[in-house]
Motif scaffolding. Structure first.
Motif, PDB file in Angstrom:
ATOM      1  N   LYS A 112     -20.551 -21.964  26.090  1.00  0.00           N
ATOM      2  CA  LYS A 112     -19.366 -22.128  25.256  1.00  0.00           C
ATOM      3  C   LYS A 112     -18.399 -23.086  25.942  1.00  0.00           C
ATOM      4  N   ARG A 118     -14.969 -24.141  27.141  1.00  0.00           N
ATOM      5  CA  ARG A 118     -13.762 -23.410  27.516  1.00  0.00           C
ATOM      6  C   ARG A 118     -12.553 -24.058  26.861  1.00  0.00           C
ATOM      7  N   GLN A 119     -11.748 -23.241  26.206  1.00  0.00           N
ATOM      8  CA  GLN A 119     -10.536 -23.752  25.582  1.00  0.00           C
ATOM      9  C   GLN A 119      -9.355 -23.493  26.516  1.00  0.00           C
ATOM     10  N   LYS A 120      -8.608 -24.540  26.774  1.00  0.00           N
ATOM     11  CA  LYS A 120      -7.453 -24.390  27.642  1.00  0.00           C
ATOM     12  C   LYS A 120      -6.402 -23.541  26.938  1.00  0.00           C
ATOM     13  N   THR A 121      -5.800 -22.660  27.713  1.00  0.00           N
ATOM     14  CA  THR A 121      -4.728 -21.838  27.158  1.00  0.00           C
ATOM     15  C   THR A 121      -3.430 -22.193  27.863  1.00  0.00           C
TER      16      THR A 121
END
Length: 133
Positions: free
Chosen positions: A99, A101-104
């Protein structure tokens, strides 16, 4: 990936197992060596083959063979089944697409809490100093 086709393409070799086991070890070939030819497999698409060659580069021989050994059990039949499971797991893990990774963003309340704690500590340390006269 078609498991039925892959399982038909496997080549097995029975070898004498090493280690403890008494007389049984000396006379029975219970260790199983599984060979799987990645390049000539009909159960994998070309895209899957390329992905596996990259992901499993450390497990491939120079002829693009995956070699898996199993000497877990005293039974050759059980070792063969263990080796098949090990290969299927290895191939499935190699074909998994990780997956992204989406930055938060750090919440504003957390940032403010950190800055407030810094100010409190700063004041506390300033109060420890001797007053300038």
């Amino acid at each position: 990936m078609e498991k039925e086709i892959l399982l038909k393409e496997l080549t097995f070799k029975a070898v004498r197992s090493s280690g403890s086991g008494g007389q049984n070890v000396n006379k029975v070939a219970s260790k199983v060596v599984l060979y799987f030819d990645l390049t000539h497999s009909k159960g994998l698409s070309e895209v899957e083959k390329e992905r596996l060659q990259v992901k499993l580069a450390s497990k491939l021989s120079q002829d693009n063979l995956i070699i898996i050994t199993c000497e877990k059990d005293r039974s050759q039949f059980k070792n063969r089944a263990f080796a098949e499971k090990k290969l299927i797991k290895c191939l499935e893990d190699g074909l998994k697409i990780p997956k992204v990774r989406q930055k938060t963003k750090t919440p504003r309340s957390v940032q403010e809490k950190r800055l407030h704690a810094k100010k409190v500590m700063s004041v506390l340390k300033q109060n420890r100093k001797a007053p300038n006269l």
